[in-house]
Design a protein around this motif. Structure first.
Motif: not given
Length: 142
Positions: A113-125
C-alpha cells in the motif's frame, strides 16, 4: 473551467504529502522498529479524501478535455500518466479501506500500500510539470 482541474489536483497533491508523512511514520514503526507517532484515523480519513479528490480531478480532466478539445488523450504524457494514476489510486484506496476496516497486525499489505501510494505521489508531482506544459501550450497558447 480549465482552472478547476489543476486546482483540485494541486490541492489533492498537497494533501497527499501530508498523508504520506504519516505513512512514512507507520513504515518507520513497522519495518525500521523505530518508535513513532501514527494517528491512524487521521491518516485513513485524509487518505480517503485525497484519493477521492484525485479521482474527481481525473474524471474532471477527462470531461474538460472532451468538452474543450476534439478528443481524449490529446495532452500526451499528461493524459497517459493520469490514466495510470487512476488505476494506482483505486488500488491504494481499496487497500487502505480494507486495512482500515479489517484491523490486524500485518506487514506486507501496508508495505505494498505504501509503495503504491508513494509512486502515486511521485507521479502526481510529475503531473504538475506535465500539466503546466499542457496549460502553457493549449490554454495560454505559448
Amino acid at each position: 473551467m480549465l482552472k478547476i482541474h489543476p486546482l483540485i489536483q494541486l490541492a489533492a497533491t498537497a494533501l497527499a504529502l501530508y498523508v504520506l508523512f504519516w505513512g512514512v511514520q507507520r513504515f518507520r514503526f513497522l519495518h525500521l522498529k523505530q518508535k513513532t507517532k501514527f494517528p491512524w484515523r487521521r491518516h485513513a480519513t485524509w487518505g480517503k479524501i485525497t484519493m477521492a479528490a484525485w479521482l474527481a480531478g481525473l474524471v474532471g480532466g477527462l470531461v474538460m478535455t472532451r468538452l474543450t478539445w476534439p478528443g481524449f488523450l490529446i495532452t500526451g504524457a499528461h493524459a497517459w500518466i493520469g490514466l495510470s494514476l487512476g488505476t494506482l489510486v483505486v488500488f491504494g484506496l481499496i487497500t487502505g479501506i480494507y486495512m482500515d476496516r479489517v484491523k490486524k497486525a500485518r506487514k506486507v499489505l501496508p508495505l505494498i500500500h505504501g509503495l503504491n501510494n508513494t509512486l502515486v505521489v511521485l507521479l502526481a508531482l510529475i503531473q504538475i510539470y506535465t500539466g503546466w506544459m499542457v496549460y502553457n501550450a493549449f490554454v495560454l497558447g505559448n
